[in-house]
Design a protein around this motif. Structure first.
Motif, PDB file in Angstrom:
ATOM      1  N   ASN A 185      34.003  42.438  42.735  1.00 11.35           N
ATOM      2  CA  ASN A 185      33.829  43.430  41.664  1.00 11.35           C
ATOM      3  C   ASN A 185      32.910  42.907  40.570  1.00 11.35           C
ATOM      4  O   ASN A 185      32.042  43.637  40.077  1.00 11.35           O
ATOM      5  N   LEU A 186      33.090  41.659  40.191  1.00 10.76           N
ATOM      6  CA  LEU A 186      32.245  41.074  39.150  1.00 10.76           C
ATOM      7  C   LEU A 186      30.793  40.979  39.613  1.00 10.76           C
ATOM      8  O   LEU A 186      29.876  41.212  38.834  1.00 10.76           O
ATOM      9  N   GLU A 187      30.611  40.657  40.880  1.00 10.04           N
ATOM     10  CA  GLU A 187      29.258  40.597  41.429  1.00 10.04           C
ATOM     11  C   GLU A 187      28.639  41.997  41.471  1.00 10.04           C
ATOM     12  O   GLU A 187      27.480  42.188  41.103  1.00 10.04           O
ATOM     13  N   ALA A 188      29.434  42.989  41.895  1.00  7.30           N
ATOM     14  CA  ALA A 188      28.940  44.373  41.974  1.00  7.30           C
ATOM     15  C   ALA A 188      28.548  44.910  40.603  1.00  7.30           C
ATOM     16  O   ALA A 188      27.636  45.733  40.490  1.00  7.30           O
ATOM     17  N   ASP A 189      29.218  44.438  39.560  1.00 10.08           N
ATOM     18  CA  ASP A 189      28.917  44.875  38.192  1.00 10.08           C
ATOM     19  C   ASP A 189      27.823  44.037  37.536  1.00 10.08           C
ATOM     20  O   ASP A 189      27.477  44.262  36.374  1.00 10.08           O
ATOM     21  N   VAL A 224      46.372  32.573  41.252  1.00 10.66           N
ATOM     22  CA  VAL A 224      45.711  33.721  41.856  1.00 10.66           C
ATOM     23  C   VAL A 224      45.680  33.537  43.381  1.00 10.66           C
ATOM     24  O   VAL A 224      45.459  32.431  43.870  1.00 10.66           O
ATOM     25  N   SER A 225      45.935  34.620  44.114  1.00 10.97           N
ATOM     26  CA  SER A 225      45.861  34.542  45.575  1.00 10.97           C
ATOM     27  C   SER A 225      44.398  34.541  46.011  1.00 10.97           C
ATOM     28  O   SER A 225      43.510  34.996  45.272  1.00 10.97           O
ATOM     29  N   GLN A 226      44.158  34.070  47.214  1.00 11.97           N
ATOM     30  CA  GLN A 226      42.798  34.041  47.740  1.00 11.97           C
ATOM     31  C   GLN A 226      42.237  35.451  47.821  1.00 11.97           C
ATOM     32  O   GLN A 226      41.093  35.702  47.449  1.00 11.97           O
ATOM     33  N   ARG A 227      43.046  36.391  48.293  1.00 12.97           N
ATOM     34  CA  ARG A 227      42.596  37.776  48.419  1.00 12.97           C
ATOM     35  C   ARG A 227      42.248  38.379  47.054  1.00 12.97           C
ATOM     36  O   ARG A 227      41.224  39.032  46.893  1.00 12.97           O
ATOM     37  N   MET A 228      43.104  38.150  46.064  1.00 10.24           N
ATOM     38  CA  MET A 228      42.865  38.734  44.743  1.00 10.24           C
ATOM     39  C   MET A 228      41.616  38.151  44.094  1.00 10.24           C
ATOM     40  O   MET A 228      40.841  38.870  43.459  1.00 10.24           O
ATOM     41  N   LEU A 229      41.406  36.862  44.265  1.00 10.40           N
ATOM     42  CA  LEU A 229      40.204  36.241  43.709  1.00 10.40           C
ATOM     43  C   LEU A 229      38.957  36.765  44.420  1.00 10.40           C
ATOM     44  O   LEU A 229      37.943  37.024  43.777  1.00 10.40           O
ATOM     45  N   THR A 230      39.042  36.950  45.723  1.00 12.92           N
ATOM     46  CA  THR A 230      37.916  37.509  46.471  1.00 12.92           C
ATOM     47  C   THR A 230      37.562  38.894  45.964  1.00 12.92           C
ATOM     48  O   THR A 230      36.386  39.189  45.705  1.00 12.92           O
ATOM     49  N   VAL A 231      38.555  39.753  45.796  1.00 17.88           N
ATOM     50  CA  VAL A 231      38.330  41.116  45.292  1.00 17.88           C
ATOM     51  C   VAL A 231      37.743  41.069  43.884  1.00 17.88           C
ATOM     52  O   VAL A 231      36.788  41.784  43.563  1.00 17.88           O
ATOM     53  N   THR A 232      38.295  40.213  43.054  1.00 17.66           N
ATOM     54  CA  THR A 232      37.823  40.087  41.671  1.00 17.66           C
ATOM     55  C   THR A 232      36.362  39.655  41.634  1.00 17.66           C
ATOM     56  O   THR A 232      35.547  40.249  40.918  1.00 17.66           O
ATOM     57  N   LEU A 233      36.020  38.640  42.405  1.00 18.60           N
ATOM     58  CA  LEU A 233      34.639  38.146  42.413  1.00 18.60           C
ATOM     59  C   LEU A 233      33.672  39.178  42.975  1.00 18.60           C
ATOM     60  O   LEU A 233      32.552  39.323  42.487  1.00 18.60           O
ATOM     61  N   LEU A 286      40.393  35.839  33.512  1.00 16.33           N
ATOM     62  CA  LEU A 286      40.517  34.411  33.798  1.00 16.33           C
ATOM     63  C   LEU A 286      39.324  33.878  34.586  1.00 16.33           C
ATOM     64  O   LEU A 286      38.868  32.750  34.349  1.00 16.33           O
ATOM     65  N   ALA A 287      38.790  34.668  35.515  1.00 17.58           N
ATOM     66  CA  ALA A 287      37.612  34.238  36.277  1.00 17.58           C
ATOM     67  C   ALA A 287      36.405  34.086  35.354  1.00 17.58           C
ATOM     68  O   ALA A 287      35.677  33.097  35.425  1.00 17.58           O
ATOM     69  N   ILE A 288      36.197  35.059  34.482  1.00 17.32           N
ATOM     70  CA  ILE A 288      35.080  34.987  33.542  1.00 17.32           C
ATOM     71  C   ILE A 288      35.270  33.810  32.588  1.00 17.32           C
ATOM     72  O   ILE A 288      34.337  33.056  32.312  1.00 17.32           O
ATOM     73  N   TYR A 289      36.483  33.645  32.112  1.00 18.16           N
ATOM     74  CA  TYR A 289      36.789  32.551  31.200  1.00 18.16           C
ATOM     75  C   TYR A 289      36.534  31.197  31.877  1.00 18.16           C
ATOM     76  O   TYR A 289      35.941  30.294  31.283  1.00 18.16           O
ATOM     77  N   ALA A 290      36.968  31.051  33.128  1.00 17.78           N
ATOM     78  CA  ALA A 290      36.770  29.793  33.849  1.00 17.78           C
ATOM     79  C   ALA A 290      35.291  29.536  34.111  1.00 17.78           C
ATOM     80  O   ALA A 290      34.794  28.431  33.871  1.00 17.78           O
ATOM     81  N   LEU A 291      34.573  30.542  34.589  1.00 17.22           N
ATOM     82  CA  LEU A 291      33.143  30.368  34.857  1.00 17.22           C
ATOM     83  C   LEU A 291      32.363  30.130  33.566  1.00 17.22           C
ATOM     84  O   LEU A 291      31.387  29.374  33.549  1.00 17.22           O
ATOM     85  N   ARG A 334      37.851  47.790  34.322  1.00 13.24           N
ATOM     86  CA  ARG A 334      37.361  46.789  35.276  1.00 13.24           C
ATOM     87  C   ARG A 334      37.488  45.377  34.727  1.00 13.24           C
ATOM     88  O   ARG A 334      37.868  44.461  35.434  1.00 13.24           O
ATOM     89  N   ILE A 335      37.159  45.170  33.462  1.00 17.42           N
ATOM     90  CA  ILE A 335      37.106  43.804  32.926  1.00 17.42           C
ATOM     91  C   ILE A 335      38.392  43.359  32.247  1.00 17.42           C
ATOM     92  O   ILE A 335      38.505  42.194  31.878  1.00 17.42           O
ATOM     93  N   SER A 336      39.367  44.241  32.097  1.00 15.03           N
ATOM     94  CA  SER A 336      40.543  43.870  31.314  1.00 15.03           C
ATOM     95  C   SER A 336      41.723  43.397  32.147  1.00 15.03           C
ATOM     96  O   SER A 336      42.760  43.066  31.587  1.00 15.03           O
ATOM     97  N   ASP A 337      41.583  43.344  33.463  1.00 13.02           N
ATOM     98  CA  ASP A 337      42.722  42.842  34.222  1.00 13.02           C
ATOM     99  C   ASP A 337      42.788  41.319  34.127  1.00 13.02           C
ATOM    100  O   ASP A 337      41.802  40.644  33.836  1.00 13.02           O
ATOM    101  N   LYS A 338      43.956  40.812  34.375  1.00  7.76           N
ATOM    102  CA  LYS A 338      44.243  39.387  34.212  1.00  7.76           C
ATOM    103  C   LYS A 338      43.268  38.486  34.979  1.00  7.76           C
ATOM    104  O   LYS A 338      42.713  37.544  34.423  1.00  7.76           O
ATOM    105  N   TRP A 339      43.035  38.774  36.250  1.00  7.10           N
ATOM    106  CA  TRP A 339      42.231  37.882  37.078  1.00  7.10           C
ATOM    107  C   TRP A 339      40.762  37.927  36.690  1.00  7.10           C
ATOM    108  O   TRP A 339      40.082  36.903  36.735  1.00  7.10           O
TER     109      TRP A 339
END
Length: 134
Positions: free
Chosen positions: A77-81, A66-75, A43-48, A35-40
């Motif tokens: 997942n991060l929120e769910a975790d 990053v596409s809007q859709r991919m960032l939405t999915v990533t965020l 990068l999201a964790i690093y940026a935040l 879950r945490i090792s994908d590129k986006w």
């Protein structure tokens, strides 16, 4: 730590034993690392972690390609975790901010070692890659 020391460290061996014995179930190591090792996600964790609280478009801009859709999915997942907190403000238009939770900050603190390692060894790795392409 030398490779020989790593090989004889029972903790590393126990991690793989656990992972292999729970392939049909949920293995915390495999599941969380996946879950945490994908590129986006990284990068999201690093940026935040580096810039703090941000709105979606600001975060998208910081990350770059990053596409809007991919960032939405990533965020999501991060929120769910429990790694990212999403706060919606009751305004028109709605304002949404994202920030790391304490759990996300603890992950960022661990990621720092990998980020430092990548910065220290990046040139050497690029040289190896280039030599293999010749």
């Amino acid at each position: 730590m030398e490779n020989k020391e790593i090989v004889t460290d029972k903790n590393f061996q126990n991690i793989f034993e656990l992972a292999n014995s729970s392939r049909d179930g949920i293995c915390p190591v495999r599941d969380i690392i996946a879950r945490i090792s994908d590129k986006w996600t990284l990068l999201a964790i690093y940026a935040l972690g580096g810039y703090g609280k941000m709105r979606f478009n600001e975060l998208k801009q910081r990350i770059g390609d990053v596409s809007q859709r991919m960032l939405t999915v990533t965020l999501r997942n991060l929120e769910a975790d429990g790694l990212v907190n999403r706060k919606v403000f009751p305004e028109v238009p709605p304002r949404v901010e994202y920030e790391l939770t304490s759990l996300g900050i603890s992950l960022m603190n661990q990621m720092k070692y990998i980020i430092d390692w990548a910065n220290e060894n990046g040139e050497e790795i690029i040289k190896y890659r280039e030599s293999k392409l010749k």
